[in-house]
Write an enzyme that holds these catalytic residues in place. Structure first.
Site, PDB file in Angstrom:
ATOM      1  N   SER A   1       0.807  -1.234   0.000  1.00  0.00           N
ATOM      2  CA  SER A   1       0.000   0.000   0.000  1.00  0.00           C
ATOM      3  C   SER A   1       0.835   1.276   0.000  1.00  0.00           C
ATOM      4  O   SER A   1       0.439   2.286   0.569  1.00  0.00           O
ATOM      5  CB  SER A   1      -0.955   0.066   1.203  1.00  0.00           C
TER       6      SER A   1
ATOM      7  N   GLY B   1       0.981   1.421  -7.661  1.00  0.00           N
ATOM      8  CA  GLY B   1       0.113   1.557  -8.827  1.00  0.00           C
ATOM      9  C   GLY B   1      -0.015   3.007  -9.268  1.00  0.00           C
ATOM     10  O   GLY B   1       0.086   3.323 -10.454  1.00  0.00           O
TER      11      GLY B   1
ATOM     12  N   GLU C   1       6.043 -15.726  -2.774  1.00  0.00           N
ATOM     13  CA  GLU C   1       5.311 -15.941  -4.027  1.00  0.00           C
ATOM     14  C   GLU C   1       5.739 -14.984  -5.142  1.00  0.00           C
ATOM     15  O   GLU C   1       5.468 -15.229  -6.312  1.00  0.00           O
ATOM     16  CB  GLU C   1       3.807 -15.881  -3.785  1.00  0.00           C
TER      17      GLU C   1
ATOM     18  N   THR D   1      14.773   1.234   3.898  1.00  0.00           N
ATOM     19  CA  THR D   1      15.104   1.287   2.472  1.00  0.00           C
ATOM     20  C   THR D   1      16.376   0.490   2.185  1.00  0.00           C
ATOM     21  O   THR D   1      16.438  -0.292   1.235  1.00  0.00           O
ATOM     22  CB  THR D   1      15.278   2.755   2.029  1.00  0.00           C
TER      23      THR D   1
ATOM     24  N   CYS E   1     -25.706  -1.483 -12.298  1.00  0.00           N
ATOM     25  CA  CYS E   1     -25.737  -2.945 -12.336  1.00  0.00           C
ATOM     26  C   CYS E   1     -26.744  -3.469 -11.308  1.00  0.00           C
ATOM     27  O   CYS E   1     -27.930  -3.310 -11.514  1.00  0.00           O
ATOM     28  CB  CYS E   1     -24.329  -3.517 -12.142  1.00  0.00           C
TER      29      CYS E   1
ATOM     30  N   MET F   1     -29.279  -0.921 -10.658  1.00  0.00           N
ATOM     31  CA  MET F   1     -30.332  -0.797 -11.674  1.00  0.00           C
ATOM     32  C   MET F   1     -31.365  -1.913 -11.476  1.00  0.00           C
ATOM     33  O   MET F   1     -32.578  -1.682 -11.543  1.00  0.00           O
ATOM     34  CB  MET F   1     -29.696  -0.878 -13.075  1.00  0.00           C
TER      35      MET F   1
ATOM     36  N   GLU G   1     -31.948 -14.100  -8.716  1.00  0.00           N
ATOM     37  CA  GLU G   1     -30.764 -14.288  -7.871  1.00  0.00           C
ATOM     38  C   GLU G   1     -31.147 -14.366  -6.392  1.00  0.00           C
ATOM     39  O   GLU G   1     -30.518 -15.073  -5.625  1.00  0.00           O
ATOM     40  CB  GLU G   1     -29.787 -13.114  -8.114  1.00  0.00           C
TER      41      GLU G   1
ATOM     42  N   HIS H   1     -21.332  -0.940 -16.166  1.00  0.00           N
ATOM     43  CA  HIS H   1     -20.527  -0.205 -15.175  1.00  0.00           C
ATOM     44  C   HIS H   1     -19.843   0.998 -15.828  1.00  0.00           C
ATOM     45  O   HIS H   1     -18.699   0.891 -16.273  1.00  0.00           O
ATOM     46  CB  HIS H   1     -19.458  -1.124 -14.564  1.00  0.00           C
TER      47      HIS H   1
ATOM     48  N   GLU I   1     -18.543   3.486 -14.496  1.00  0.00           N
ATOM     49  CA  GLU I   1     -17.408   4.014 -13.712  1.00  0.00           C
ATOM     50  C   GLU I   1     -16.061   3.601 -14.292  1.00  0.00           C
ATOM     51  O   GLU I   1     -15.069   4.297 -14.112  1.00  0.00           O
ATOM     52  CB  GLU I   1     -17.522   3.596 -12.238  1.00  0.00           C
TER      53      GLU I   1
HETATM   54  N1  GLN Z   1     -25.636  -9.691  -9.006  1.00  0.00           N
HETATM   55  C1  GLN Z   1     -26.102  -9.068 -10.201  1.00  0.00           C
HETATM   56  C2  GLN Z   1     -25.914  -9.964 -11.417  1.00  0.00           C
HETATM   57  O1  GLN Z   1     -25.205 -10.907 -11.359  1.00  0.00           O
HETATM   58  C3  GLN Z   1     -25.446  -7.727 -10.410  1.00  0.00           C
HETATM   59  C4  GLN Z   1     -23.979  -7.816 -10.663  1.00  0.00           C
HETATM   60  C5  GLN Z   1     -23.268  -6.506 -10.474  1.00  0.00           C
HETATM   61  O2  GLN Z   1     -23.789  -5.580  -9.904  1.00  0.00           O
HETATM   62  N2  GLN Z   1     -22.047  -6.420 -10.938  1.00  0.00           N
HETATM   63  O3  GLN Z   1     -26.470  -9.722 -12.461  1.00  0.00           O
END
Ligand code: GLN
Length: 547
Positions: free
Chosen positions: A15, A19, A152, A194, A383, A386, A407, A520, A522
């Site tokens: 950390s 990156g 590793e 260091t 996702c 929604m 689900e 997504h 984002e």
């Molecule tokens: N669990 C939901 C699906 O599999 C939404 C997945 C998510 O939000 N990435 O469709």
């Protein structure tokens, strides 16, 4: 081969921001007119992070080509604005998987398969794959995950040690990032960790060329000289990576230190002067907001902010585009109920329900969505967010009390979100194309797919385009059997697959801003180019704050 390689290792602790350091150096080299890519080598045994709990490992970053990758690739994309792919990330597990598959296939012709050379060769091939093709970059930065001294990580370090002698000194550079702590009681910086870390690196045959010191405050020059002397690097090859308030300041800080210049000189790169106007404007805009909005993220992984890394950044980008500070309030959806929802979301000008898997916390998310819908508070569902918005609408507006996702309740009479079985073959094929898959990962719809946006909707107002590409990572879909009935009640399907077989975006027309998307967004937001949906969500929150 035109590509030159920069290997970034880390020491002392994890950390330290390897990156971000790799991404910031990449951005600076890009600003000097060079083409850059970045690859992350992760020493863990999982074939990819797709099966890991975000609580432990943070977000799974999804690329256009559907690879489930380390969250550092998100930093790379945000800083370079270059799309990453399956080429940019691998793990010990994926490397071993390949070697074992070859061994089973008989590729090693009776030989004994060993870490050196078989595993290391496979790692080298993965690194060198970045230099293939006409579009090979000028520079490939390779970040090795973990810390020097980890068991590793050894095969990766051995591979980069060999690459330096394979490719020559002019083509490879080793940068080591360590921690230089400031001891308050002693009133000074301490260089011993260091020195030990470099000693460890030397014991496996890697001499760092540049030492990058993560520190709370600037290290005095004489201290840098001491590090250079003990660690066997040039006097002017020790740099500071000082703590900053805003991560987008890092490239400019590195530039002030002369870090990228030293890299360019050591690698004999054909670099021009750096053009950093964009970065300067970005940092200026971040530092001078004209207002503030509070956004509630109602989700499950609120205890580990890394789990929503790209989301967090995309909201910040939306803020930059609207010149407002975005204050994020993480609300644990498991604790949200009909009774306390108002209390939990008090003072927020926007409510966001992010992606997720599993039933835990879903009822709280649905409560928060109902609250946003009924109180005209800007809402953005991503996702799972929604899917929950669709469930909420079906239950509370269309009167289907037990509406649910397959689900969460396979026995529901109204599975408004369901598993679309005809997509299975197609998905399995997509997954087979990846390095390797697991049974769990195998049923996910992953990567970029086109989405057709309906004119005269909020989605269209954001994108200003009819066809967009967005990245997916989900298993369940909107159930088209409910399109008519929910449509009649006022739910608008503003984005679909081009053949309309899948719903991609839903929204409410009689609400200031209520949008849910199956993908997504984002992952595609950039600090200098906020994603249109995040930009408009924050704009709506800003308008709500004014009221
Ligand atoms: N669990 C939901 C699906 O599999 C939404 C997945 C998510 O939000 N990435 O469709």
């Amino acid at each position: 081969m035109k590509t030159k390689f920069i290997f970034v290792t880390g020491g002392v602790l994890s950390s330290l921001g390897k990156g971000l350091a790799a991404a910031s150096l990449g951005a600076l080299l890009q600003a000097r007119g060079l083409s850059v890519t970045i690859q992350k080598l992760d020493p863990y045994i999982n074939v990819d992070p797709g099966t890991m709990n975000p609580f432990q490992h943070g977000e799974v970053f999804v690329t256009d080509d559907g690879a489930e990758t380390d969250l550092d690739l998100g930093h790379y994309e945000r800083y370079l604005d270059v799309p990453m792919s399956h080429k940019n990330n691998t793990t010990s597990g994926a490397i071993y998987n390949r070697v074992i598959a070859k061994e089973r296939h008989g590729d090693y012709l009776g030989g004994t398969v060993q870490v050196i050379p078989h595993i290391t060769d496979e790692i080298k091939a993965k690194v060198l794959s970045l230099a293939e093709g006409d579009d090979a970059p000028d520079v490939a930065i390779i970040e090795i995950g973990g810390t020097v001294g980890d068991i590793e990580g050894l095969p990766f370090l051995e591979a980069i040690r060999q690459l330096r002698s394979d490719l020559g000194r002019d083509n490879c550079l080793n940068i080591h990032l360590t921690l230089v702590p400031y001891l308050k009681a002693a009133g000074e910086h301490k260089t011993k960790p260091t020195q030990h870390s470099v000693k460890e690196l030397l014991s496996i045959g890697i001499q760092p060329d540049i030492i990058l010191c993560r520190c709370e405050q600037q290290i005095p020059e004489e201290m840098k000289r001491k590090i250079a002397l003990f660690c066997n690097v040039d006097q002017d090859a020790v740099f500071c990576s000082v703590d900053v308030e805003n991560i987008y300041q890092v490239p400019l800080k590195f530039y002030e230190e002369g870090f990228d210049q030293k890299v360019a000189i050591m690698l004999r790169l054909p670099a021009r002067n750096a053009h950093l106007d964009d970065w300067e404007k970005l940092v200026h805009d971040c530092a001078t907001p004209t207002g503030k909005v509070s956004i509630a993220i109602v989700g499950k992984y609120v205890d580990l902010k890394e789990a929503y890394k790209s989301l967090h950044e995309a909201l910040v980008h939306g803020g930059i585009a609207n010149r407002v500070d975005v204050e994020l309030k993480y609300v644990n959806s498991e604790e949200v109920t009909e009774k306390n929802v108002a209390e939990n979301l008090k003072g927020c000008q926007g409510i966001l329900v992010p992606g997720g898997f599993g039933y835990r916390g879903v009822e709280g998310k649905i409560e928060a969505i109902r609250y946003a819908r009924e109180h005209n508070i800007p809402f953005f569902g991503i996702c799972l967010g929604m899917q929950c918005a669709v469930i909420e609408f079906a239950r509370n507006v269309a009167g289907m009390a037990d509406a649910n996702s397959e689900e969460f309740n396979p026995l529901s009479a109204h599975k408004v979100i369901y598993l679309m079985t005809e997509w299975f073959d197609f998905r399995t094929q997509a997954v087979e194309k990846r390095d390797a898959g697991s049974d769990k990962g195998g049923t996910l719809r992953l990567g970029a797919y086109p989405c057709k946006v309906q004119p005269k909707t909020k989605a269209f107002a954001a994108y200003q385009r009819e066809m967009v590409q967005e990245r997916h990572r989900h298993r369940y879909e909107f159930n088209n059997a409910y399109k008519d009935v929910l449509g009649e009640k006022g739910l608008v399907f503003s984005g679909t697959a081009p053949d309309e077989s899948l719903v991609e975006i839903v929204e409410l027309p009689n609400h200031p801003w209520f949008v849910g998307c199956q993908f997504h967004p984002e992952f595609k937001s950039r600090p200098m180019k906020a994603h249109p949906l995040f930009r408009d969500f924050i704009a709506a929150a800003k308008a709500f704050a004014k009221k």
